[in-house]
Design a protein around this motif. Structure first.
Motif, mmCIF file in Angstrom:
data_model
loop_
_atom_site.group_PDB
_atom_site.id
_atom_site.type_symbol
_atom_site.label_atom_id
_atom_site.label_comp_id
_atom_site.label_asym_id
_atom_site.label_seq_id
_atom_site.Cartn_x
_atom_site.Cartn_y
_atom_site.Cartn_z
ATOM 1 N N PRO A 127 72.596 24.557 9.634
ATOM 2 C CA PRO A 127 71.013 24.139 9.840
ATOM 3 C C PRO A 127 71.041 22.642 10.059
ATOM 4 N N THR A 128 70.586 22.096 10.780
ATOM 5 C CA THR A 128 70.715 20.410 10.876
ATOM 6 C C THR A 128 69.139 19.963 11.412
ATOM 7 N N VAL A 129 68.783 18.704 10.938
ATOM 8 C CA VAL A 129 66.606 17.809 10.675
ATOM 9 C C VAL A 129 67.707 16.485 10.999
ATOM 10 N N TYR A 136 64.794 27.410 16.124
ATOM 11 C CA TYR A 136 65.887 26.221 16.660
ATOM 12 C C TYR A 136 67.141 27.941 17.345
ATOM 13 N N LYS A 191 61.913 22.672 7.618
ATOM 14 C CA LYS A 191 63.117 22.006 8.720
ATOM 15 C C LYS A 191 63.883 22.965 9.008
ATOM 16 N N VAL A 192 64.285 23.425 7.876
ATOM 17 C CA VAL A 192 65.122 24.468 7.595
ATOM 18 C C VAL A 192 64.637 25.696 8.150
ATOM 19 N N MET A 242 66.677 19.628 18.286
ATOM 20 C CA MET A 242 66.323 19.474 17.014
ATOM 21 C C MET A 242 65.277 19.397 15.700
ATOM 22 N N PRO A 243 64.731 20.301 14.678
ATOM 23 C CA PRO A 243 63.693 19.511 13.766
ATOM 24 C C PRO A 243 63.812 18.141 13.431
ATOM 25 N N GLU A 273 62.320 26.297 9.577
ATOM 26 C CA GLU A 273 61.743 26.369 11.739
ATOM 27 C C GLU A 273 62.752 26.258 12.177
ATOM 28 N N TYR A 274 64.214 25.766 11.562
ATOM 29 C CA TYR A 274 65.409 26.059 12.654
ATOM 30 C C TYR A 274 66.112 27.216 12.818
ATOM 31 N N ASN A 275 65.743 28.015 11.364
ATOM 32 C CA ASN A 275 66.470 29.581 11.154
ATOM 33 C C ASN A 275 65.132 30.141 12.451
ATOM 34 N N ALA A 318 74.734 20.758 14.833
ATOM 35 C CA ALA A 318 73.546 21.948 14.588
ATOM 36 C C ALA A 318 74.844 23.907 14.580
#
Ligand SMILES: Nc1nc2c(ncn2[C@@H]2O[C@H](COP(=O)(O)OP(=O)(O)OP(=O)(O)O)[C@@H](O)[C@H]2O)c(=O)[nH]1
Length: 420
Positions: free
Chosen positions: A152-154, A283, A275-276, A186-187, A278-280, A148
């Motif tokens: 980018p980690t899901v 998260y 989700k990526v 994580m997402p 969202e991650y950026n 992570a």
């Protein structure tokens, strides 16, 4: 990190100004038998079919055979059976130990993935069937965190849909997913697998409509009353849990798919893309904030440790005392004080006489020549400069996170010299 803006700019041909796009890591977790490995196999072939082959990692040391080609396989570096024998462990202990051993090399693994990262868009990771061995172990956290922090980690939480059709097993599964979400931060995508056997519509309805879940629960209570005792307690627990989990559902993406037929895999990839983003957006900022806070805490702790060390050595106090007494014009209490006072002239004569007597008897005196003011000043200044040098080195070592045994030896020597 992958970013939507860089992607747009890439399309506009401004790629040279942008950092390389990082692939997304998909970590597949789920209860034993939920279909993680079959899901990985299907995802792998689905991406291959789209001419977008992924980078594949297997982290299950106990699996006999993996039905897909792996770029990195934990079994290549760790022999699970040998771990069991060597450390006299049971199956789960051996999985945890194997993961621990693997985690010690995680920087090399990340290095390998990073090196090849321009060749793929997805890195997919299979985890052990004994979910707790990965999710609740330190090594599981280390591995997840390592990925992570670089990509980018899901998390793809795989659910066996037919086995989740009772409200009780559904809530148990959701609680597990919820705990993983809050632990990993994580997402997460909930993947209702095996939809070729049972459609996941009931689960989606339960997640969006509390009343329909209540209805299902009531029906289940009636059925259970006929077959088992003590279901009243279980029903009320499930009821409370469903209320708690309502908020959790809103943070999740759900996808239904079948690893057998390949249905729903395009939806899964779309969910990954969202989700990526969202991650950026969320998260990465959150992670940066946590890392910044941790660094600040560490800095504070280091400074406190430095103060403690100095006060343990009696340096800070003596310095302060010295400053104070100089201001008031009083006598300075320094390490060489034993010889600096004029009022002890008589005592000095006595000591001198004693030393001469002792020397006449052949004794050796390992003490500083207390009679000589110049020597004492020299000694004091030597100690003072040694002190400053050591303080400086300590500060530097603390700043660099240096662990220097020679430095530790110097400090010990200095403490002995000044306090002995
Ligand atoms: N009908 C159906 N069966 C499936 C599907 N996916 C997996 N299975 C079956 O579910 C069983 C478990 O699948 P695995 O892929 O081994 O599950 P797993 O989660 O990797 O198992 P462990 O790692 O041992 O916990 C196997 O018998 C699979 O054939 C699916 O989409 N539909």
């Amino acid at each position: 990190m992958t970013d939507t803006k860089p992607n747009e700019a890439r399309k506009e041909g401004k790629m040279e100004d942008l950092p390389a796009k990082k692939p997304v890591t998909i970590i597949c977790v789920g209860m034993a038998g939920s279909g993680k490995t079959t899901f990985m196999q299907r995802l792998n072939s689905h991406l291959h079919a789209k001419k977008n082959p992924p980078y594949v990692i297997n982290l299950d040391p106990a699996v006999r055979s993996v039905p897909f080609g792996c770029n990195i396989d934990i079994r290549d570096s760790i022999n699970y059976k040998k771990v069991m024998e060597t450390y006299n462990l049971g199956p789960n202990g051996a999985i945890v130990t194997s993961l621990n051993l693997f985690a010690t090399k995680i920087d090399q693994v990340i290095g390998l993935v990073d090196k090849r990262s321009s060749n793929f868009n997805h890195c997919i990771i299979d985890t052990p069937g004994q979910i707790e061995c990965f999710v609740w172990s330190a090594s599981g956290s280390i591995i997840t965190e390592a990925f992570a922090s670089e990509f980018p980690t899901v998390i793809a939480y795989i659910i066996d849909t037919p086995r989740t059709s009772s409200p009780t097993t559904f809530i148990s599964n959701m609680l597990y997913a919820c705990s993983i979400l809050y632990k990993t931060k994580m997402p997460m995508i909930l993947v209702f697998n095996k939809t070729d056997v049972k459609k996941a519509d009931f689960a989606k309805e339960w997640m969006s409509d509390f009343e329909s879940f209540q209805d299902a629960l009531q029906k289940n209570i009636k059925l259970s009353d006929e077959t088992s005792e003590g279901s009243g307690y279980m029903a009320s627990l499930v009821n409370s849990m469903s209320l708690v989990l309502e908020e959790f559902y809103s943070t999740l993406d759900t996808v239904s798919c079948s690893a057998y037929t390949g249905e729903g895999f395009d939806d899964f990839l779309k969910a990954v893309d969202s989700k990526v983003e969202e991650y950026n957006e969320i998260y990465v900022k959150e992670r940066e904030r946590v890392v910044k806070e941790r660094k600040e805490r560490e800095k504070e702790n280091k400074e406190k440790n430095l103060e403690h060390l100095m006060s343990d050595m009696g340096l800070e106090n003596k310095d302060k005392k010295k400053e104070k007494e100089t201001e008031t014009g009083e006598r300075i209490d320094v390490l060489s004080d034993i010889s600096s006072g004029n009022e002890e002239d008589d005592d000095d004569d006595e000591i001198d006489a004693q030393i001469k007597k002792d020397e006449a008897r052949g004794y050796e005196h390992g003490i500083i020549n207390i009679d000589d003011d110049n020597d004492n000043e020299e000694e004091a200044s030597k100690i003072s400069s040694a002190k400053k040098a050591i303080q400086e080195r300590y500060k530097r070592a603390v700043a660099n996170g240096e662990s220097n045994t020679k430095f530790a030896a110097d400090v010990t020597k200095y403490i002995r010299q000044t306090q002995g």
